[in-house]
Design an enzyme around this catalytic site. Structure first.
Site, PDB file in Angstrom:
ATOM      1  N   ASP A  22       5.435   4.708   5.369  1.00 13.23           N
ATOM      2  CA  ASP A  22       6.344   3.751   6.028  1.00 13.23           C
ATOM      3  C   ASP A  22       6.596   2.504   5.176  1.00 13.23           C
ATOM      4  O   ASP A  22       7.436   1.677   5.522  1.00 13.23           O
ATOM      5  CB  ASP A  22       5.851   3.379   7.444  1.00 13.23           C
ATOM      6  CG  ASP A  22       4.441   2.813   7.479  1.00 13.23           C
ATOM      7  OD1 ASP A  22       3.636   3.162   6.596  1.00 13.23           O
ATOM      8  OD2 ASP A  22       4.133   2.024   8.405  1.00 13.23           O
ATOM      9  N   HIS A  23       5.912   2.401   4.026  1.00 18.08           N
ATOM     10  CA  HIS A  23       6.114   1.245   3.144  1.00 18.08           C
ATOM     11  C   HIS A  23       6.721   1.627   1.786  1.00 18.08           C
ATOM     12  O   HIS A  23       7.098   0.747   1.018  1.00 18.08           O
ATOM     13  CB  HIS A  23       4.788   0.505   2.921  1.00 18.08           C
ATOM     14  CG  HIS A  23       4.244  -0.065   4.197  1.00 18.08           C
ATOM     15  ND1 HIS A  23       4.271  -1.409   4.474  1.00 18.08           N
ATOM     16  CD2 HIS A  23       3.706   0.542   5.285  1.00 18.08           C
ATOM     17  CE1 HIS A  23       3.751  -1.612   5.682  1.00 18.08           C
ATOM     18  NE2 HIS A  23       3.405  -0.442   6.192  1.00 18.08           N
TER      19      HIS A  23
ATOM     20  N   HIS B  97      -7.668  -1.458   5.615  1.00 18.92           N
ATOM     21  CA  HIS B  97      -6.761  -0.481   6.223  1.00 18.92           C
ATOM     22  C   HIS B  97      -7.295   0.909   5.893  1.00 18.92           C
ATOM     23  O   HIS B  97      -8.328   1.042   5.247  1.00 18.92           O
ATOM     24  CB  HIS B  97      -5.362  -0.731   5.634  1.00 18.92           C
ATOM     25  CG  HIS B  97      -4.258  -0.034   6.344  1.00 18.92           C
ATOM     26  ND1 HIS B  97      -4.183   0.059   7.710  1.00 18.92           N
ATOM     27  CD2 HIS B  97      -3.144   0.620   5.884  1.00 18.92           C
ATOM     28  CE1 HIS B  97      -3.089   0.727   8.040  1.00 18.92           C
ATOM     29  NE2 HIS B  97      -2.450   1.077   6.954  1.00 18.92           N
TER      30      HIS B  97
ATOM     31  N   ASP C 232      -0.890  -3.708   5.910  1.00 14.40           N
ATOM     32  CA  ASP C 232      -1.439  -3.395   7.228  1.00 14.40           C
ATOM     33  C   ASP C 232      -2.958  -3.594   7.185  1.00 14.40           C
ATOM     34  O   ASP C 232      -3.550  -3.337   6.148  1.00 14.40           O
ATOM     35  CB  ASP C 232      -1.182  -1.931   7.576  1.00 14.40           C
ATOM     36  CG  ASP C 232       0.291  -1.536   7.582  1.00 14.40           C
ATOM     37  OD1 ASP C 232       1.153  -2.403   7.454  1.00 14.40           O
ATOM     38  OD2 ASP C 232       0.576  -0.345   7.692  1.00 14.40           O
TER      39      ASP C 232
ATOM     40  N   HIS D 255       6.375  -5.226  12.016  1.00 15.29           N
ATOM     41  CA  HIS D 255       5.714  -3.930  11.906  1.00 15.29           C
ATOM     42  C   HIS D 255       5.274  -3.439  13.293  1.00 15.29           C
ATOM     43  O   HIS D 255       4.114  -3.171  13.553  1.00 15.29           O
ATOM     44  CB  HIS D 255       4.509  -4.053  10.947  1.00 15.29           C
ATOM     45  CG  HIS D 255       3.907  -2.745  10.507  1.00 15.29           C
ATOM     46  ND1 HIS D 255       3.042  -2.027  11.298  1.00 15.29           N
ATOM     47  CD2 HIS D 255       4.017  -2.023   9.358  1.00 15.29           C
ATOM     48  CE1 HIS D 255       2.648  -0.941  10.654  1.00 15.29           C
ATOM     49  NE2 HIS D 255       3.233  -0.908   9.474  1.00 15.29           N
TER      50      HIS D 255
ATOM     51  N   HIS E  31       1.278   3.882   1.889  1.00 15.45           N
ATOM     52  CA  HIS E  31       1.628   4.665   3.075  1.00 15.45           C
ATOM     53  C   HIS E  31       3.146   4.846   3.131  1.00 15.45           C
ATOM     54  O   HIS E  31       3.910   3.950   2.756  1.00 15.45           O
ATOM     55  CB  HIS E  31       1.141   3.963   4.348  1.00 15.45           C
ATOM     56  CG  HIS E  31      -0.294   4.271   4.663  1.00 15.45           C
ATOM     57  ND1 HIS E  31      -1.048   3.523   5.530  1.00 15.45           N
ATOM     58  CD2 HIS E  31      -1.103   5.266   4.215  1.00 15.45           C
ATOM     59  CE1 HIS E  31      -2.269   4.044   5.606  1.00 15.45           C
ATOM     60  NE2 HIS E  31      -2.333   5.093   4.812  1.00 15.45           N
TER      61      HIS E  31
ATOM     62  N   HIS F 151       0.851  -1.201   0.000  1.00 17.73           N
ATOM     63  CA  HIS F 151       0.000   0.000   0.000  1.00 17.73           C
ATOM     64  C   HIS F 151       0.880   1.240   0.000  1.00 17.73           C
ATOM     65  O   HIS F 151       2.091   1.148   0.189  1.00 17.73           O
ATOM     66  CB  HIS F 151      -0.995  -0.026   1.149  1.00 17.73           C
ATOM     67  CG  HIS F 151      -0.411   0.065   2.528  1.00 17.73           C
ATOM     68  ND1 HIS F 151       0.505  -0.844   3.011  1.00 17.73           N
ATOM     69  CD2 HIS F 151      -0.629   0.952   3.536  1.00 17.73           C
ATOM     70  CE1 HIS F 151       0.817  -0.529   4.266  1.00 17.73           C
ATOM     71  NE2 HIS F 151       0.149   0.569   4.609  1.00 17.73           N
TER      72      HIS F 151
HETATM   73 ZN   LIG Z   1       2.589   0.460   7.963  1.00 14.50          ZN
HETATM   74 ZN   LIG Z   2      -0.359   1.590   6.518  1.00 16.12          ZN
END
Ligand SMILES: [Zn+2]
Ligand SMILES: [Zn+2]
Length: 294
Positions: free
Chosen positions: A64-65, A135, A203, A261, A62, A60
């Site tokens: 942090d990914h 998510h 997530d 995570h 986001h 996805h």
């Molecule tokens: Zn994440």
């Molecule tokens: Zn996320």
């Protein structure tokens, strides 16, 4: 299959944990699953060359990914990456990549594939299926299934005097054969070895269909952002708690669980591992640079 955990933190990195990323090695494939900030440095520490990467699967969009993508692409450019880099991910990936390529300013060959639910990747060794999670943005869980293999039962084929022949290859492909006028059947001459199923879930919030999605996985790699103490946070921010993970793994009869995570508030994740262990025995909390072969 070998999985190398390059980053095991969610949302924010810590002194000991980089942001989320996993490298999947399978024969000639080196597939990066997500690319959190700092992934190229994590690879350097692990003595892995980024130019070996063949594909990137993004779960996805986001930060942090995906925040590690511009730097990683620049690294590939600097190291004369010559392959066509395939990047798979949810709708919106093409638009994001437009911005990333704007700042990274690289001219390596990149193919961007926006995927839908279902099998989106297949080769002679394994297939990967994307399943929608729940998510705060469109997010896919990835289910990797190795193809079943047939091992020749040489004891049996020897009875026919068959030890070396291209015909053995046909048996391996699942075809009955004829040798010296005798019929040799696949079901007698081979042993079927079931391919392994590995589910990567990050997530998401807990939802009932998740049990079906990860059912009977040989290994479940799954986010466990919060402990049981912060169950409400898991609900509010659409993540999983240790209790959710434990329940899911037990109901889905998963053989091994790897939690990852983690929220930066947990200095010692052994405590999270213990919480999941109340439901299922075979659990390990991921650490950066940990390698698991399956
Ligand atoms: Zn994440
Ligand atoms: Zn996320």
């Amino acid at each position: 299959m070998e999985f190398i955990f390059l980053g095991t933190a969610g949302m924010q990195p810590t002194k000991n944990r980089g942001l989320f990323s996993i490298l999947l090695r399978h024969k000639s494939e080196n597939i990066l699953i997500d690319c959190g900030e700092g992934t190229q440095r994590q690879m350097r520490i692990a003595k892995l060359s980024p130019t070996k990467i063949t594909k990137i699967f993004i779960t996805h969009l986001h930060g942090d990914h995906v925040n590690g993508l511009p730097g990683l692409l620049q690294n590939l450019q600097a190291n004369q990456y010559t392959k066509v880099l395939e990047i798979y991910g949810p709708k919106g990936l093409k638009n994001l990549m437009r911005h990333i390529l704007n700042i990274a300013r690289v001219n390596i060959k990149i193919k961007i594939i926006e995927i839908k639910e279902g099998i989106f990747y297949k080769d002679i060794n394994f297939k990967v299926e994307a399943r929608k999670l729940d998510h705060s943005c469109l997010c896919y869980g990835y289910i990797i299934t190795e193809n079943d293999k047939r091992k020749i039962n040489l004891k049996y084929t020897k009875k026919f005097g068959l030890t070396k022949s291209p015909l053995l290859g046909d048996l391996q492909k699942g075809k009955d054969i004829k040798y010296k006028n005798k019929k040799i059947k696949v079901k007698d001459a081979t042993i079927l070895i079931k391919g392994k199923k590995v589910s990567i879930i990050t997530d998401t919030i807990y939802f009932n269909n998740l049990i079906k999605i990860v059912k009977d996985s040989d290994m479940l790699i799954i986010e466990s952002t919060f402990g049981k103490d912060l169950q409400q946070n898991a609900k509010d921010f659409k993540h999983l708690s240790t209790e959710d993970v434990g329940n899911l793994a037990k109901k889905a009869k998963v053989k091994k669980v790897v939690i990852t995570h983690f929220s930066q508030r947990y200095k010692d994740v052994k405590y999270l591992e213990k919480e999941v262990k109340k439901y299922i025995k075979n659990v390990v909390a991921a650490e950066d640079f940990m390698k698991i072969k399956i």
